[in-house]
Design a protein around this motif. Structure first.
Motif, mmCIF file in Angstrom:
data_model
loop_
_atom_site.group_PDB
_atom_site.id
_atom_site.type_symbol
_atom_site.label_atom_id
_atom_site.label_comp_id
_atom_site.label_asym_id
_atom_site.label_seq_id
_atom_site.Cartn_x
_atom_site.Cartn_y
_atom_site.Cartn_z
ATOM 1 N N VAL A 45 9.429 0.882 -4.776
ATOM 2 C CA VAL A 45 8.820 0.110 -3.786
ATOM 3 C C VAL A 45 8.717 0.650 -2.322
ATOM 4 O O VAL A 45 7.811 0.898 -1.664
ATOM 5 C CB VAL A 45 9.158 -1.275 -3.845
ATOM 6 N N ARG A 49 5.408 2.037 -1.208
ATOM 7 C CA ARG A 49 4.461 0.764 -0.691
ATOM 8 C C ARG A 49 3.599 1.169 0.310
ATOM 9 O O ARG A 49 2.335 0.541 0.218
ATOM 10 C CB ARG A 49 5.485 -0.436 0.037
ATOM 11 N N ILE A 50 3.579 2.105 1.326
ATOM 12 C CA ILE A 50 2.665 2.527 2.164
ATOM 13 C C ILE A 50 1.400 3.335 1.532
ATOM 14 O O ILE A 50 0.168 2.958 1.535
ATOM 15 C CB ILE A 50 3.187 3.397 3.319
ATOM 16 N N TYR A 53 -0.501 0.521 -0.316
ATOM 17 C CA TYR A 53 -1.489 0.055 0.649
ATOM 18 C C TYR A 53 -2.816 0.778 0.780
ATOM 19 O O TYR A 53 -3.829 0.253 0.673
ATOM 20 C CB TYR A 53 -0.694 -0.303 2.084
ATOM 21 N N ARG A 54 -2.635 1.997 1.077
ATOM 22 C CA ARG A 54 -3.480 2.870 1.294
ATOM 23 C C ARG A 54 -4.626 3.004 0.122
ATOM 24 O O ARG A 54 -5.567 3.041 0.175
ATOM 25 C CB ARG A 54 -3.264 4.253 1.833
ATOM 26 N N ARG A 57 -6.473 -0.163 -0.404
ATOM 27 C CA ARG A 57 -7.332 -0.734 0.607
ATOM 28 C C ARG A 57 -8.451 0.314 0.534
ATOM 29 O O ARG A 57 -9.532 0.507 1.265
ATOM 30 C CB ARG A 57 -6.762 -0.582 2.010
ATOM 31 N N ILE A 80 4.384 -5.238 -6.963
ATOM 32 C CA ILE A 80 3.541 -4.962 -5.971
ATOM 33 C C ILE A 80 2.172 -5.776 -6.183
ATOM 34 O O ILE A 80 1.644 -6.221 -5.468
ATOM 35 C CB ILE A 80 3.381 -3.323 -5.783
ATOM 36 N N SER A 83 2.075 -9.326 -5.725
ATOM 37 C CA SER A 83 2.084 -9.827 -4.288
ATOM 38 C C SER A 83 0.775 -9.895 -3.571
ATOM 39 O O SER A 83 0.385 -10.746 -2.935
ATOM 40 C CB SER A 83 3.377 -8.939 -3.704
ATOM 41 N N TYR A 84 -0.031 -8.717 -3.883
ATOM 42 C CA TYR A 84 -1.396 -8.522 -3.396
ATOM 43 C C TYR A 84 -2.294 -9.674 -4.034
ATOM 44 O O TYR A 84 -3.042 -10.374 -3.267
ATOM 45 C CB TYR A 84 -2.145 -7.319 -3.725
ATOM 46 N N ASN A 87 -1.678 -13.244 -3.006
ATOM 47 C CA ASN A 87 -1.897 -13.642 -1.562
ATOM 48 C C ASN A 87 -3.364 -13.062 -1.103
ATOM 49 O O ASN A 87 -3.948 -13.705 0.126
ATOM 50 C CB ASN A 87 -0.837 -12.947 -0.518
ATOM 51 N N LEU A 88 -3.954 -12.287 -1.680
ATOM 52 C CA LEU A 88 -5.198 -11.636 -1.330
ATOM 53 C C LEU A 88 -6.273 -11.648 -2.293
ATOM 54 O O LEU A 88 -5.953 -11.818 -3.296
ATOM 55 C CB LEU A 88 -4.866 -10.206 -0.966
ATOM 56 N N ILE A 93 -9.807 -4.987 -3.797
ATOM 57 C CA ILE A 93 -8.353 -4.786 -4.018
ATOM 58 C C ILE A 93 -7.936 -4.945 -5.468
ATOM 59 O O ILE A 93 -7.600 -4.343 -6.395
ATOM 60 C CB ILE A 93 -7.462 -5.585 -3.391
ATOM 61 N N LEU B 150 6.902 -7.773 0.374
ATOM 62 C CA LEU B 150 5.808 -7.048 0.142
ATOM 63 C C LEU B 150 4.481 -7.343 1.113
ATOM 64 O O LEU B 150 3.785 -6.920 1.663
ATOM 65 C CB LEU B 150 5.297 -6.989 -1.171
ATOM 66 N N PHE B 251 -6.456 -15.055 0.383
ATOM 67 C CA PHE B 251 -7.511 -14.934 1.348
ATOM 68 C C PHE B 251 -7.981 -13.417 1.326
ATOM 69 O O PHE B 251 -7.280 -12.538 1.081
ATOM 70 C CB PHE B 251 -7.285 -15.427 3.043
#
Lengths: 333, 269
Positions: A45, A49-50, A53-54, A57, A80, A83-84, A87-88, A93, B150, B251
């Motif tokens: 992780v 993790r960065i 993210y890239r 996204r 990972i 978590s995405y 929350n998203l 994604i 995270l 969201f």
């Protein structure tokens, strides 16, 4: 008293101590392995993790360095992704997670579906649903249903509903009968509208547990267009169907039509009269008082309590109305 | 406070200009200077200017005879152009220049000089943009409070990559309410965006919200709450306690970024 030779006692103690030593070593070894796994997952992780993210996204493509090489790294990727997804809600994604999972994680889960351990299989099914790994659908359909637990069967139905909703009813009809009402309710609640409509059309042929669940979900969905359907159910000879239909009508949150109220107030089933009492709260105090008059001497204590609560409300409103020059008819306190 | 009917000149004009300029920086309010250069001195222009100006606008005369100016506090170039269009309908077109004052080092004399050089050159109303005195980048503190390690990093990274003109973001993330409040990070005069989960370990989101709103300069905080519960009651309570917005998890991150950009854009008005 029976004498036990000292050598027997000695060897018994030695055996027990040996067993304890082996168990201790095993526990330490297992703990050590678990810690190493955890460290490897944390390192993965931290390292990626960065990059993740890239990738998620859409700023760069996933490369080989992200592909998990062992159990620990797979756990890290799951963490990972979860978590995405927790929350998203960005469809892009979620799409990228699904793409990666179908390409690089499906193999792991396919293997785990064959595990003898129930929790391993269940976890695999949860992950397949979470990450929407639709390319495992055929493998899931090939699983021997006879050997599956009720939880696994339900999870398979959830996956089927998510991945191929249009064919859901045809494919799963024979497995639906084993579900609990709670599970049936979950399925109905998650059904896309067109499928839910289809299920509604089959209402008379459904098992009672499904009929009840469907009525409950109609209430949860608060679709006013379904009022005539629910009203039709009030003529059912089955008490439970009528009670649930009334509850669903109550959940719609509307001023209940008088014909429904009259029917419920005159019912021989106390639950229906109780629900009618609850619905009276949404009437104008003057109208509510007329109906409440019929229930204030009800044989059921719960119904009388409901009417007492209503009467306090009406009495307050009555005072206000009378101050405005309006008479609340038919109500004696 | 002068009204539009009062015409400022000389040292009084400079005094008022400097006073308004200080307000521009402190309160992030744009001020606009309008310069009018009629072809020949006309009394009609002066009369119309007085009539059309709002009571908050300040009319002034420069050292050059026949030249008029107007200070429009809390107004931008578009409002100044609107004012000029109304004026032109009454008195016909006049050479004019407009300049937004957004920098503390702008001097009135130099500004008027620049406006004179461009007035009427290309269009009837010239907008003067002085590259030397552009808006200073504003430092904005951003705090992300979420127990999920995270996700906290994801939000921090997303906010760190936001491109917001004239805003420099200083981002920190915290796992719980107590460590945030004890860090001293909240104690400064900078505008401060706080994005926090309603449920947090040690000191939860609503406690943090109450603490921040009880601070003496609480208006600097823009507080966005994140929640997983779709409870209107909780949200109402949150708004009543001082939350500026609610994000229901899960969201859309792109939508969130757009919201935050808009919030920062509104720092200046």
């Amino acid at each position: 008293m029976m004498a036990v030779p000292i050598t027997v006692v000695f060897w018994a103690v030695v055996a027990m101590l040996s067993l304890l030593a082996v168990l201790t070593i095993y526990l330490f070894a297992a703990r050590w392995v678990e810690d190493r796994k955890q460290e490897a997952a944390v390192a993965y992780v931290e390292r990626n993790r960065i990059k993740w993210y890239r990738v998620l996204r859409g700023l760069e493509e996933a490369d080989a360095s992200l592909v998990p090489e062992n159990e620990a790294e797979r756990m890290a990727v799951e963490e990972i992704f979860r978590s995405y997804m927790k929350n998203l809600s960005d469809p892009e994604i979620n799409g990228r997670i699904r793409g990666f999972a179908e390409t690089y994680l499906a193999y792991f889960y396919k293997r785990k579906l064959r595990s003898r351990d129930w929790s391993t299989r269940m976890n695999a099914l949860y992950r397949i649903e979470d990450f929407k790994i639709s390319n495992l659908l055929e493998d899931l359909r090939k699983l021997d249903r006879k050997k599956l637990s009720a939880e696994e069967t339900f999870q398979l139905l959830m996956i089927e509903l998510q991945f191929e909703p249009d064919l859901f009813l045809e494919r799963t009809e024979r497995h639906l009968g084993k579900l609990t009402e709670y599970e049936a309710r979950q399925l109905f609640f998650l059904m896309p509208d067109h499928l839910f409509e289809q299920a509604g059309k089959r209402f008379p042929d459904l098992e009672p547990v499904f009929r009840y669940a469907l009525i409950e979900v109609l209430g949860m969905r608060q679709d006013l267009a379904k009022l005539p359907f629910l009203e039709g159910l009030l003529d059912s000879p089955d008490d439970e169907t009528r009670i649930r239909a009334l509850r669903a009508i109550d959940a719609l949150g509307i001023r209940t039509p008088n014909r429904i109220l009259k029917q419920a107030i005159n019912s021989t089933v106390w639950e229906e009269r109780f629900l009618a009492g609850r619905m009276l709260h949404r009437l104008h105090p003057g109208e509510a008082a007329v109906f409440a008059e019929q229930l204030k001497e009800d044989p059921s204590w719960l119904v009388r309590q409901e009417i007492l609560t209503l009467s306090k409300k009406i009495y307050g409103a009555k005072t206000a109305d009378q101050n405005d020059g309006e008479e609340v008819s038919g109500w004696r306190r | 406070m002068p009204v539009a009917s009062e015409v400022l000149e000389g040292t009084r004009l400079l005094y008022i200009f400097n006073l308004l300029k200080a307000n521009v920086v402190r309160n992030r309010r744009t001020m606009t200077v309008v310069l009018l250069i009629p072809e020949e001195a006309e009394d009609r222009t002066a009369v119309q200017l007085k009539q059309l100006a709002r009571t908050t606008d300040l009319l002034f005369r420069t050292d050059i005879p026949g030249e008029w100016g107007l200070l429009l506090p809390m107004s931008g170039a578009s409002e100044a152009k609107g004012f000029l269009n109304r004026l032109f309908r009454e008195v016909g077109e006049i050479k004019a220049a407009v300049m937004e004052v957004v920098h503390p080092d702008v001097e009135l004399k130099a500004a008027l000089e620049k406006m004179r050089t461009v007035a009427g050159k290309e269009e009837q109303v010239s907008i003067v943009v002085d590259p030397e005195f552009k808006r200073l980048p504003e430092e904005v503190k951003v705090t992300v409070l979420d127990p999920d390690d995270l996700f906290r990093e994801v939000l921090g990274t997303a906010l760190g990559q936001l491109e917001v003109p004239n805003v420099r973001l200083d981002i920190r993330t915290f796992k719980d309410g107590q460590s945030f409040l004890e860090s001293g990070w909240a104690r400064s005069a900078h505008p401060h965006l706080v994005v926090m989960n309603d449920l947090l370990p040690r000191q939860n989101g609503l406690d943090v919200l109450h603490t921040l709103r009880a601070m003496p300069n609480d208006e600097k905080f823009i507080i966005l709450m994140m929640t997983r519960r779709q409870s209107e009651e909780d949200m109402t309570y949150g708004y009543e306690s001082g939350a500026d917005g609610y994000l229901t998890k899960p969201f859309n991150l792109r939508l969130f970024e757009a919201q935050v950009k808009r919030l920062f854009a509104r720092l200046w008005s």
